[in-house]
Every structure is written in C-alpha cells, then in structure tokens.
Motif scaffolding. Structure first.
Motif, short mmCIF file in Angstrom:
data_model
loop_
_atom_site.label_atom_id
_atom_site.label_comp_id
_atom_site.label_asym_id
_atom_site.label_seq_id
_atom_site.Cartn_x
_atom_site.Cartn_y
_atom_site.Cartn_z
N ARG A 74 -1.77 29.04 -6.74
CA ARG A 74 -1.29 30.42 -6.80
C ARG A 74 0.23 30.46 -6.78
O ARG A 74 0.85 31.27 -7.45
N ARG A 75 0.83 29.56 -5.99
CA ARG A 75 2.29 29.58 -5.87
C ARG A 75 2.99 28.73 -6.92
O ARG A 75 4.22 28.60 -6.91
N GLY A 76 2.21 28.10 -7.78
CA GLY A 76 2.80 27.28 -8.84
C GLY A 76 3.45 26.00 -8.34
O GLY A 76 4.38 25.48 -8.96
N VAL A 77 2.97 25.48 -7.20
CA VAL A 77 3.52 24.22 -6.67
C VAL A 77 2.71 23.05 -7.23
O VAL A 77 1.49 23.02 -7.08
N PRO A 78 3.38 22.10 -7.91
CA PRO A 78 2.63 20.96 -8.46
C PRO A 78 2.07 20.06 -7.36
O PRO A 78 2.66 19.98 -6.29
N PHE A 79 0.93 19.42 -7.64
CA PHE A 79 0.35 18.52 -6.63
C PHE A 79 -0.38 17.36 -7.30
O PHE A 79 -0.73 17.41 -8.48
N VAL A 80 -0.56 16.31 -6.48
CA VAL A 80 -1.22 15.08 -6.93
C VAL A 80 -2.36 14.81 -5.95
O VAL A 80 -2.17 14.94 -4.74
N PHE A 81 -3.54 14.47 -6.48
CA PHE A 81 -4.62 14.06 -5.58
C PHE A 81 -4.57 12.55 -5.37
O PHE A 81 -4.25 11.80 -6.29
N ALA A 82 -4.90 12.15 -4.14
CA ALA A 82 -5.07 10.72 -3.85
C ALA A 82 -6.44 10.59 -3.22
O ALA A 82 -6.70 11.17 -2.18
N SER A 83 -7.32 9.83 -3.87
CA SER A 83 -8.71 9.83 -3.43
C SER A 83 -9.38 8.48 -3.62
O SER A 83 -9.20 7.84 -4.64
N GLY A 84 -10.14 8.08 -2.61
CA GLY A 84 -10.97 6.89 -2.75
C GLY A 84 -12.14 7.16 -3.69
O GLY A 84 -12.80 6.24 -4.15
N ASN B 3 -5.95 17.61 -13.17
CA ASN B 3 -4.72 17.40 -12.41
C ASN B 3 -4.47 15.91 -12.20
O ASN B 3 -5.41 15.14 -12.08
N PRO B 4 -3.19 15.48 -12.13
CA PRO B 4 -2.92 14.06 -11.87
C PRO B 4 -3.63 13.58 -10.60
O PRO B 4 -3.55 14.24 -9.57
N THR B 5 -4.35 12.47 -10.71
CA THR B 5 -5.16 11.96 -9.61
C THR B 5 -4.96 10.47 -9.46
O THR B 5 -5.01 9.73 -10.44
N LEU B 6 -4.73 10.03 -8.22
CA LEU B 6 -4.58 8.61 -7.93
C LEU B 6 -5.87 8.09 -7.33
O LEU B 6 -6.41 8.68 -6.41
N GLN B 7 -6.35 6.96 -7.85
CA GLN B 7 -7.50 6.29 -7.24
C GLN B 7 -6.93 5.38 -6.15
O GLN B 7 -6.12 4.50 -6.42
N LYS B 8 -7.32 5.63 -4.90
CA LYS B 8 -6.89 4.76 -3.81
C LYS B 8 -7.60 3.42 -3.93
O LYS B 8 -8.77 3.42 -4.30
#
Lengths: 350, 125
Positions: free
Chosen positions: B76-86, B99-104
């Motif tokens: 809603r606020r337009g803040v970019p984010f990255v997921f980090a997930s196993g 959305n950009p996502t990192l595989q742990k």
C-alpha cells in the motif's frame, strides 16, 4: 427391502444362484460374508458378468444395499463413463488374462469415486467349466490419503532442511568471521549453498531421481552458466537420471571444480577461458554407467596444487568411495581435466 | 562496500537470531542501515509506522505467523521488499509470487541482486 413380488426376474435368478452357492460352499460363504475384504462373485455364464453375491464389506465400500447390486452387470460399479483402458483390463481379466490385478476407479451409489486394487479370479466347477468369477477389492482411499500426507510431510521436511542449512551458514559465518579470513568463510558458504541447491532440487523431485543436466544447471548457475554475454560453458550429454546420493555427491564435485576454475582455472581470466562438460551413458552387462569429461581450456597455464585440499579429496575420494566410480583429475598445463566413470542404476520402464 | 543502495534504510523481519546476525552483516556490508530486526508481524507493523524505511527483507513465516499483513501494508505504501524463505517461491503468499524472492540459504551477492530487483520493480511502478 423390496417385497417378494417386486423383485426382478434377474434378482430372483441371482438369489437362487446364491442359494445353491451357499449350499455347496457352506462355511466359506459365511467367511466371505463377514470378512473385512470387500468381495463379489459374478456369473460367468452371462456376457455382462452380473453380480450374484456381494459381501457386507463391499456394500459398505460402495454404499449400496444388497438388493441394488445383485443382478446388476459388473460395469454398473465402474465410474461413468468408464475409463476405456480400465474397461479393457476388466474384460481381459474376465476372459482369462493373467493380468488380473490392477487399480481401477469405481463409483459409489452417491456418485463419489473411489480407487481400489481389484483382483479377478475364475471359479471352475467340478467339470472344469468356468462358472463364476471371484472379485476382491482393496480400498485405496486411505492409501491415497496417506500418500498425500507423506508428500506434505516430505515437503515440510525439505523446507526445514533449507532453513537449517541457512542457520548453519549463519552460525558458521558468525563463528569464523574473527578467526578466519574471508576466503575461508566464502569457501564454506559456497559449499553449504551447493549442498542446499542439490537438496532443493531433490526435494522438488520428491527424493526420487533427478537429471544430471539439472544438477549441473543448478550448481553452475552462480558461475555464469546462463550468462548470455559471455559463453563459457558447453554442456552436452544423454538424458541420465541420478539417484539422490549420486546427485548430492556430483553436485559437490561440480561445485569444487567450478570454484577451482574460478580461482585458478578457466573462469579466472577475463572471458578467454571455457569449460566443456560432456557425458555419455554406456550400458554394460551388469548395470549402466556414465562417462563424463570436464575439460577446461583457455585459462592461465595450470600448475598442480602443492597439497590436496578439500576439493581434490572430495573429487577423488568421494566419488570413488560414495559412488563406486573412477576419477582421474589431471592438472594439464592447458587446462584441468576431470574424467569420471560411475555406475548408475538402470531405469526400469524407460 | 559501495553499492547502489548505500545508506538505504532496510527493515529486517526475521525470527531466527543467527540468520538475523548474518543478514545484519550482509546488509551492513552493502552499506545499508538496518531497521529492526522485527521478529513478529506486530513488531514489524509498529516499525513500519514509526520509522522511515526504503525497503524490507522479509522472512515469510515468523514463528508460524504468515507475513501477509506486513506485505499488504508495504505494498500500500509502495515500499519495495524481498522475501527470504526456506520454502523458496512456493512459500510466498500466492499474490506476491512475482516479487523478488531468495531461497534460503543464500550469499550476500544474491541478497544484493534481490534488493536491486525490488527497487527496480518499485521504480517501474
């Protein structure tokens, strides 16, 4: 229960058939009626194999009353429209095929489908003539549910393994950052990541088999395998499936070879070096094997390392010990050559 | 280290302490200022309200709490984010799989690329 006069002629015929059946077989009929295995008998003298007996287990599995199935053709029980392949199997089994055990989908009275393993066996009279068929059903619903549950748990375990490897990486980096130089920390991180990638790939394939090509793609991707601007890799080979252990060991081996190439070999200079990876599957009398060649070229002149590090120990020892393979690692001046011959389990039905 | 996001304020949402330390170091090496860490959804939401942040790195599962409410506010606020997930991409809420996502587990370089991609995505609208 329908009254006596409402019963169809077929049903009466079926019932009299069951009566004579009961007289002849006595205690066996009682056993068949009360066993927990769902079973029916069908009349082999009619083309559509009408049911002449159905035990309680079968009725509760299929959701019918006894009156509703006796006299009905065997097809009546199958899903509608019946899978043509299943129809062929059933017809063949009734006609005496030795392929008389298979899994098919049936239909409950309420319209719901259920999978069972069926077994169809002929019953001959004293003269040796085919008179009936005995059909048993093992309900596979529980089995299928259990399969789904196991699949879910395996997925959960895979994710937890990834999270645990992330924690191991984090602990190691925290522990080593003051004691060791950056190169050591990076090497450790790189190895944990290679292991994690192989785990992740195997997890996606439910820990069955993975293709050698996929293992190579995963491991070499951070080394610029997909880089379209500078082509540094050539990867060619047969479609080979690897067992989990072989996949894990090979993943680590490719990681070590690539790391070494990035530090000293074909990936260490700007754009000039190249790595050719090629393999073939070779059938032998006992099992199949693969012959793989990793060939570097165009890098700086190669000098053999002074002592054996983790990489060459893994490559020479790990493959031979873990996988029963043979490895030759040659530090030729023009480029490192690694040749691997290892047995692979032959795929059935491929 | 000088990077395209030097001095950016990055909210870190992660409940595993060792991973927090690792990410703090990685982000510091990239020249970012770390906001947090937050280890629960409520903590993260409070920090988003109280602090100025340029982007966020989000664990997808905080002690069995899904990250979704945090993602919704950031979006809603337009803040970019990255997921980090196993769990990799499959662990990410369905609507945010692009959305950009990192595989742990991952290394600093992958983190930098993902943050870069998140900023690029936000800039593109």
């Amino acid at each position: 229960m329908p009254s006596e006069q409402n019963k169809s002629r077929e049903q009466k015929a079926a019932e009299s058939e069951v009566e004579s059946f009961r007289k002849e077989l006595g205690p066996f009929v009682v056993a068949a009626e009360t066993t927990r295995m769902a079973m029916v008998f069908t009349d082999a003298k009619e083309a559509n194999h009408p049911l002449i007996f159905a035990n309680d287990s079968f009725l509760s599995l299929a959701g019918y009353g006894r009156d509703e199935v006796l006299g009905q053709s065997f097809d009546f029980l199958m899903e509608r429209p019946a899978d043509p392949e299943a129809r062929l199997k059933v017809d063949a089994a009734f006609a005496g095929s030795s392929e008389n055990e298979f899994e098919i989908c049936f239909r409950r009275k309420d319209g719901g489908m259920f999978w069972t393993a069926v077994f169809i066996s002929p019953i001959l009279d004293k003269m040796g003539d085919l008179v009936q068929h005995f059909v048993s059903f093992v309900d596979l619903s529980k089995h299928k549910e259990e399969e789904d549950r196991l699949r879910f748990l395996l997925g959960e375990l895979n994710h937890r393994t990834q999270n645990t490897l992330a924690t191991v990486q984090a602990i190691a980096v925290q522990t080593l950052r003051r004691a060791a130089n950056k190169e050591v920390v990076d090497a450790f991180e790189g190895r944990i990541l290679a292991l994690s990638k192989a785990h992740s790939l195997l997890g996606r394939k439910h820990w069955e088999t993975v293709s050698l090509r996929d293992v190579i793609d995963q491991i070499l991707q951070p080394f610029g395998l997909d880089d379209r601007r500078v082509i540094r890799f050539s990867v060619k080979g047969d479609d080979v499936r690897l067992q989990p252990k072989a996949a894990l060991t090979l993943a680590m081996v490719f990681h070590e070879l690539a790391t070494n190439a990035a530090k000293h070999g074909a990936l260490s200079n700007e754009a000039a070096g190249k790595i050719d990876i090629a393999w073939q599957a070779e059938p032998t009398t006992q099992s199949d094997r693969i012959r793989l060649r990793w060939q570097e070229s165009g890098g700086p002149t190669v000098k053999p390392p002074g002592r054996k590090g983790f990489g060459s120990r893994l490559i020479e020892g790990g493959l031979a010990q873990d996988l029963g393979g043979e490895v030759r690692l040659d530090y030729e001046p023009s480029g490192v050559v690694c040749q691997i011959i290892m047995p692979i389990r032959r795929e059935s039905g491929r | 280290m000088n990077s395209p996001f030097s001095d950016r304020r990055i909210l870190l949402v992660e409940d595993e302490i060792f991973v927090v330390w690792l990410l703090e170091d990685m982000l510091a090496d990239l020249g970012c200022a770390v906001v947090g860490p937050a280890s629960s959804v409520n903590q993260a939401l409070a920090m988003i309200d109280a602090e100025a942040i340029d982007a966020a790195v989000l664990d997808v599962n905080l002690n069995n709490e899904p990250i979704t409410p945090v993602v919704e506010v950031l979006t809603r606020r337009g803040v970019p984010f990255v997921f980090a997930s196993g769990y990799g991409r499959r662990g990410v809420p369905e609507a945010y799989r692009q959305n950009p996502t990192l595989q742990k587990p991952f290394q600093a370089e992958a983190l930098a690329q993902a943050i870069d991609a998140a900023f690029a995505k936000a800039a593109a609208g």
